[in-house]
Design a protein around this motif. Structure first.
Motif, PDB file in Angstrom:
ATOM      1  N   SER A 151       2.293  -8.277  25.345  1.00  0.00           N
ATOM      2  CA  SER A 151       1.756  -9.609  25.084  1.00  0.00           C
ATOM      3  C   SER A 151       2.867 -10.638  25.154  1.00  0.00           C
ATOM      4  N   ILE A 152       2.541 -11.806  25.693  1.00  0.00           N
ATOM      5  CA  ILE A 152       3.530 -12.883  25.678  1.00  0.00           C
ATOM      6  C   ILE A 152       3.859 -13.296  24.242  1.00  0.00           C
ATOM      7  N   ASP A 153       2.929 -13.023  23.315  1.00  0.00           N
ATOM      8  CA  ASP A 153       3.195 -13.326  21.912  1.00  0.00           C
ATOM      9  C   ASP A 153       4.354 -12.500  21.357  1.00  0.00           C
ATOM     10  N   ASP A 154       4.590 -11.347  21.929  1.00  0.00           N
ATOM     11  CA  ASP A 154       5.653 -10.482  21.419  1.00  0.00           C
ATOM     12  C   ASP A 154       7.042 -10.902  21.881  1.00  0.00           C
ATOM     13  N   ILE A 155       7.112 -11.905  22.753  1.00  0.00           N
ATOM     14  CA  ILE A 155       8.430 -12.407  23.148  1.00  0.00           C
ATOM     15  C   ILE A 155       8.668 -13.819  22.622  1.00  0.00           C
ATOM     16  N   TYR A 156       7.942 -14.197  21.556  1.00  0.00           N
ATOM     17  CA  TYR A 156       8.286 -15.445  20.882  1.00  0.00           C
ATOM     18  C   TYR A 156       9.754 -15.415  20.464  1.00  0.00           C
ATOM     19  N   LEU A 157      10.376 -16.565  20.469  1.00  0.00           N
ATOM     20  CA  LEU A 157      11.690 -16.690  19.869  1.00  0.00           C
ATOM     21  C   LEU A 157      11.619 -16.339  18.386  1.00  0.00           C
ATOM     22  N   ARG A 158      12.689 -15.774  17.879  1.00  0.00           N
ATOM     23  CA  ARG A 158      12.745 -15.484  16.452  1.00  0.00           C
ATOM     24  C   ARG A 158      12.687 -16.779  15.648  1.00  0.00           C
ATOM     25  N   ARG A 159      12.260 -16.651  14.428  1.00  0.00           N
ATOM     26  CA  ARG A 159      12.088 -17.836  13.585  1.00  0.00           C
ATOM     27  C   ARG A 159      13.374 -18.643  13.485  1.00  0.00           C
ATOM     28  N   ARG A 160      14.505 -17.985  13.313  1.00  0.00           N
ATOM     29  CA  ARG A 160      15.762 -18.728  13.168  1.00  0.00           C
ATOM     30  C   ARG A 160      16.103 -19.511  14.432  1.00  0.00           C
ATOM     31  N   ASP A 161      15.725 -18.958  15.602  1.00  0.00           N
ATOM     32  CA  ASP A 161      15.990 -19.670  16.856  1.00  0.00           C
ATOM     33  C   ASP A 161      15.083 -20.885  17.007  1.00  0.00           C
ATOM     34  N   ARG A 162      13.839 -20.744  16.557  1.00  0.00           N
ATOM     35  CA  ARG A 162      12.935 -21.893  16.613  1.00  0.00           C
ATOM     36  C   ARG A 162      13.337 -22.978  15.615  1.00  0.00           C
ATOM     37  N   LEU A 163      13.830 -22.564  14.473  1.00  0.00           N
ATOM     38  CA  LEU A 163      14.313 -23.550  13.503  1.00  0.00           C
ATOM     39  C   LEU A 163      15.522 -24.302  14.043  1.00  0.00           C
ATOM     40  N   ALA A 192      14.150 -26.812  16.308  1.00  0.00           N
ATOM     41  CA  ALA A 192      13.527 -27.878  15.522  1.00  0.00           C
ATOM     42  C   ALA A 192      14.562 -28.882  15.048  1.00  0.00           C
ATOM     43  N   ARG A 193      15.732 -28.406  14.685  1.00  0.00           N
ATOM     44  CA  ARG A 193      16.796 -29.310  14.242  1.00  0.00           C
ATOM     45  C   ARG A 193      17.404 -30.080  15.405  1.00  0.00           C
ATOM     46  N   GLN A 194      17.588 -29.404  16.524  1.00  0.00           N
ATOM     47  CA  GLN A 194      18.331 -29.991  17.639  1.00  0.00           C
ATOM     48  C   GLN A 194      17.466 -30.839  18.573  1.00  0.00           C
ATOM     49  N   THR A 217       7.284 -24.299  15.327  1.00  0.00           N
ATOM     50  CA  THR A 217       6.026 -23.552  15.409  1.00  0.00           C
ATOM     51  C   THR A 217       5.970 -22.761  16.703  1.00  0.00           C
ATOM     52  N   ARG A 218       5.710 -21.483  16.586  1.00  0.00           N
ATOM     53  CA  ARG A 218       5.670 -20.593  17.743  1.00  0.00           C
ATOM     54  C   ARG A 218       4.467 -20.907  18.621  1.00  0.00           C
ATOM     55  N   GLY A 219       4.600 -20.577  19.896  1.00  0.00           N
ATOM     56  CA  GLY A 219       3.446 -20.592  20.781  1.00  0.00           C
ATOM     57  C   GLY A 219       3.554 -21.451  22.016  1.00  0.00           C
ATOM     58  N   PRO A 220       3.798 -22.758  21.894  1.00  0.00           N
ATOM     59  CA  PRO A 220       3.846 -23.592  23.088  1.00  0.00           C
ATOM     60  C   PRO A 220       5.023 -23.224  23.997  1.00  0.00           C
ATOM     61  N   PRO A 221       4.964 -23.607  25.259  1.00  0.00           N
ATOM     62  CA  PRO A 221       6.093 -23.355  26.162  1.00  0.00           C
ATOM     63  C   PRO A 221       7.398 -23.874  25.572  1.00  0.00           C
ATOM     64  N   GLY A 222       8.442 -23.086  25.739  1.00  0.00           N
ATOM     65  CA  GLY A 222       9.725 -23.428  25.157  1.00  0.00           C
ATOM     66  C   GLY A 222      10.029 -22.646  23.904  1.00  0.00           C
ATOM     67  N   THR A 223       9.052 -21.881  23.397  1.00  0.00           N
ATOM     68  CA  THR A 223       9.264 -21.095  22.181  1.00  0.00           C
ATOM     69  C   THR A 223       9.215 -19.593  22.467  1.00  0.00           C
ATOM     70  N   HIS A 224       9.461 -19.211  23.713  1.00  0.00           N
ATOM     71  CA  HIS A 224       9.485 -17.796  24.099  1.00  0.00           C
ATOM     72  C   HIS A 224      10.864 -17.429  24.643  1.00  0.00           C
ATOM     73  N   ASP A 283       5.786 -10.023  14.578  1.00  0.00           N
ATOM     74  CA  ASP A 283       4.934  -9.980  13.389  1.00  0.00           C
ATOM     75  C   ASP A 283       4.454 -11.402  13.107  1.00  0.00           C
ATOM     76  N   LYS A 284       3.177 -11.677  13.404  1.00  0.00           N
ATOM     77  CA  LYS A 284       2.676 -13.050  13.278  1.00  0.00           C
ATOM     78  C   LYS A 284       2.576 -13.498  11.832  1.00  0.00           C
ATOM     79  N   LEU A 285       2.236 -12.596  10.924  1.00  0.00           N
ATOM     80  CA  LEU A 285       2.138 -13.000   9.534  1.00  0.00           C
ATOM     81  C   LEU A 285       3.519 -13.281   8.937  1.00  0.00           C
ATOM     82  N   ALA A 286       4.521 -12.510   9.340  1.00  0.00           N
ATOM     83  CA  ALA A 286       5.894 -12.795   8.907  1.00  0.00           C
ATOM     84  C   ALA A 286       6.533 -13.899   9.738  1.00  0.00           C
ATOM     85  N   ASP A 287       5.923 -14.215  10.881  1.00  0.00           N
ATOM     86  CA  ASP A 287       6.367 -15.283  11.780  1.00  0.00           C
ATOM     87  C   ASP A 287       7.769 -15.030  12.340  1.00  0.00           C
ATOM     88  N   THR A 288       8.063 -13.799  12.669  1.00  0.00           N
ATOM     89  CA  THR A 288       9.323 -13.514  13.342  1.00  0.00           C
ATOM     90  C   THR A 288       9.200 -12.209  14.123  1.00  0.00           C
TER      91      THR A 288
END
Length: 272
Positions: free
Chosen positions: A63-75, A78-80, A87-94, A118-123
């Protein structure tokens, strides 16, 4: 036309067989199953995989969902770049490179560990918890926006919903996502040999489908916390722009399109 069946029981076996036959045609190795949130793409991929195995076909599902960026990378993004990139999902978060490497290894018949998120753990789970597979005959690659093209720059100017209007007034977030869709994802799409698109009747059905999906996911993991209804509505809104682009373009791009009614029942099967 495929039989009309209730989605709670999954898709009808005759339709699953039709999809599997399509996937096995013409030397296909990587078969894409695309559908917006809650459309049943994961269910269909699992059913096709089970039927393939019953025929002696070695198959893997990614699943493309399984190659989401890790939470720390998305954070960090978000800062930069923009807070909405947390938030995971849109293009740029994989992790597109991870997806390409995994599909390339599967195509080559090499043993590979399949990423898991793990979607519930979000990472993403650590690699030690990824499932290893050996050589396979067929890969089912499923995701919500496979092969969706970017929009023209002019189309990004006006917001499509309140989130874009209030939280992305200068269009930084949506331009970042669109630029990623143009720059990074074609390499991933190029790995797909054949594409099936599960087409909903309209975008308005997607929030309800996604809420049903959320309830089912939480029921499978009693005691865990997920999204409430308002959270689901907000989550779906983050996908709205690219979802509408998928609805506009994929029926003309996908090799096969399976039209669904508002209850996810198949009502038509056609070619691009």
């Amino acid at each position: 036309m495929p039989p009309r069946v209730h989605p709670a029981a999954g898709f009808d076996a005759a339709l699953v067989a039709q999809v599997l036959d399509d996937a096995l045609a013409s030397g296909v190795r990587i078969y894409g199953v695309c559908g917006l949130q809650g459309s049943g793409k994961s269910t269909l991929a699992k059913q096709v995989a089970a039927m393939a195995r019953s025929r002696g076909v070695r198959v893997a599902v990614l699943s493309i969902d399984d190659i989401y960026l890790r939470r720390r990378d998305r954070l960090r993004l978000a800062r930069q770049v923009h807070p909405l990139l947390a938030t995971r999902g849109p293009p740029g978060t994989h992790d597109v490179a991870l997806g390409c490497d995994t599909l390339d290894a599967l195509r080559a018949g090499m043993p590979v560990a399949l990423p898991r998120f793990d979607k519930l753990a979000d990472t993403r789970l650590p690699p030690s918890r990824w499932r290893r597979v050996g050589a396979v005959d067929l890969v089912l690659f499923e995701g919500w926006f496979l092969c969706t093209p970017p929009q023209d720059d002019d189309a990004l100017r006006d917001p499509v919903n309140a989130i874009e209007r209030d939280e992305d007034a200068d269009a930084t977030w949506r331009r970042y996502c669109n630029d990623a869709l143009a720059r990074d994802y074609p390499a991933l799409w190029s790995r797909i040999d054949r594409l099936l698109f599960l087409q909903p009747p309209d975008f308005a059905t997607v929030p309800q489908w996604r809420w049903q999906q959320e309830q089912a996911m939480q029921a499978r993991r009693a005691g865990s916390r997920g999204l409430d209804r308002a959270g689901v509505e907000r989550f779906v809104a983050l996908f709205e722009r690219v979802s509408r682009q998928a609805l506009r373009t994929l029926p003309g791009i996908a090799d096969r399109t399976l039209r669904l009614d508002a209850q996810r029942r198949p009502v038509g099967w056609g070619s691009a």
